[in-house]
Design an enzyme around this catalytic site. Structure first.
Site, PDB file in Angstrom:
ATOM      1  N   LEU A  45       0.912  -1.130   0.040  1.00 47.50           N
ATOM      2  CA  LEU A  45       0.078   0.128   0.120  1.00 47.50           C
ATOM      3  C   LEU A  45       0.912   1.200  -0.127  1.00 47.50           C
ATOM      4  CD1 LEU A  45      -2.916  -0.710   2.521  1.00 47.50           C
ATOM      5  CD2 LEU A  45      -3.149  -0.451   0.113  1.00 47.50           C
ATOM      6  N   ASP A  46       0.712   2.192  -0.938  1.00 44.96           N
ATOM      7  CA  ASP A  46       1.467   3.349  -1.007  1.00 44.96           C
ATOM      8  C   ASP A  46       1.033   4.172   0.519  1.00 44.96           C
ATOM      9  OD1 ASP A  46       2.292   2.864  -3.472  1.00 44.96           O
ATOM     10  OD2 ASP A  46       0.746   3.962  -4.385  1.00 44.96           O
ATOM     11  N   PRO A  47       2.049   5.313   0.800  1.00 47.18           N
ATOM     12  CA  PRO A  47       1.850   5.933   1.938  1.00 47.18           C
ATOM     13  C   PRO A  47       0.612   6.657   1.980  1.00 47.18           C
ATOM     14  CG  PRO A  47       4.142   6.401   1.131  1.00 47.18           C
ATOM     15  CD  PRO A  47       3.581   5.178   0.112  1.00 47.18           C
ATOM     16  N   ILE A  48       0.232   7.067   0.803  1.00 49.97           N
ATOM     17  CA  ILE A  48      -1.383   7.834   0.828  1.00 49.97           C
ATOM     18  C   ILE A  48      -2.265   6.912   1.220  1.00 49.97           C
ATOM     19  CG2 ILE A  48      -1.649   7.193  -1.578  1.00 49.97           C
ATOM     20  CD1 ILE A  48      -3.009   9.925  -2.061  1.00 49.97           C
ATOM     21  N   ALA A  49      -2.232   5.654   1.118  1.00 49.94           N
ATOM     22  CA  ALA A  49      -3.432   4.799   1.164  1.00 49.94           C
ATOM     23  C   ALA A  49      -3.187   4.015   2.709  1.00 49.94           C
ATOM     24  CB  ALA A  49      -3.020   3.530   0.286  1.00 49.94           C
TER      25      ALA A  49
END
Length: 309
Positions: A45-49
């Site tokens: 999961l990307d940091p934004i997620a």
């Protein structure tokens, strides 16, 4: 040894690797370095997620690909009329001049075009490798990035909320889907642009957000720290990696054959079908596939561990 899967709720603002380090520190609380736990994760999961991140402990790490193959559900929010190099809010955004404002009916009308197996081009700010280098490294260095489209599976799309410019969708999809690319392509079809502003993964197969271990208290100084027993109470069995496979019980002699790479005879299974092997105590021993002459052959097994006890 701790074997199994740990379903955690990763908060936004940290990487999947950071989340692994946090949980690993809790599991290793009070343990000696030589007793280290092997840990990995299924589906970055990307940091934004935020949301479901499935961690694999010890022998479960050999089943990570099986978890990754399970269907995933996301709640994604997009801002229409805006574009960015990364297709999300992580890079500088640009307002589209005179951007059209699509109606809810217009958005509903295009959803079927994005269902089933579709071709999707990953974002240039992604971990896709191009001649051995990550696309995001090339993009950040100012180099031109060309990524080929590839087939992905979208099982369902549903509008949860729409108040321009905010569009919130529920997306059920297969492995390898870039949700921000989906929003980008839908917006292009509507004659506009879009960036992803928020993303929550609410499920990975049988792993659901409501059952996840919340590690966000680690970032709240007033909250009590996570405890090792608290973390371990969330560990799920190896069977959850392949919840739809039938189970076949092997005798001690059959487990010995499995260990030595020999086939085991069984009837009633179609060719190429798979099954989970369990031992006399119904423990997970591996996965087998039906070959010729009604014989199961091992795809993955832990028989050596069983026989060494």
């Amino acid at each position: 040894m701790i074997d199994g899967f740990l379903n955690i709720n990763k908060p936004a603002g940290i990487s999947s690797f950071d989340a692994v380090k946090i949980v690993l520190g809790e599991i290793l609380e009070g343990k000696r370095p030589e007793k280290r736990v092997k840990i990995g994760h299924a589906g970055t999961l990307d940091p934004i997620a935020e949301g479901v991140l499935v961690l694999a402990l010890n022998r479960a790490s050999k089943l990570i690909s099986r978890v990754q193959d399970q269907k995933k559900t996301y709640i994604a929010t997009f801002l229409l009329g805006i574009s960015s190099p990364s297709d999300d809010t992580e890079t500088e955004a640009t307002q589209l001049p005179d951007a059209p404002i699509p109606s809810r009916e217009e958005i509903e009308a295009i959803l079927p075009e994005f269902l089933g197996r579709i071709m999707q081009r990953p974002p240039i700010y992604s971990a896709v490798k191009i001649q051995g280098k990550r696309a995001y490294d090339l993009a950040r260095s100012g180099k031109a990035v060309e990524i080929a489209s590839r087939p992905v599976d979208i099982y369902s799309l549903k509008i949860i909320n729409y108040e321009y410019p905010n569009l919130q969708l529920e997306i059920c999809c297969g492995s390898g889907v870039y949700v921000r690319s989906l929003g980008r392509d839908m917006a292009l079809r509507l004659g506009t642009a879009a960036i992803m502003s928020a993303l929550t993964r609410s499920a990975v197969g049988v792993f659901h957000l409501e059952d996840a271990l919340d590690i966000r208290p680690r970032f709240d100084t007033d909250a009590p720290p996570l405890s090792r027993p608290g973390c371990l109470s969330f560990v799920r069995p190896l069977f959850d990696a392949v919840p739809n496979l039938p189970r076949v019980e092997y005798s001690h002699d059959e487990i010995e054959r499995m260990k030595n790479g020999l086939p085991v005879f069984r009837t009633g299974f179609p060719p190429e079908s798979e099954a989970v092997v369990v031992g006399p105590d119904h423990e997970f021993l591996g996965i087998v596939k039906m070959g010729r002459n009604e014989q199961f052959r091992s795809v993955l097994h832990f028989a050596n561990d069983f026989l060494s006890r």
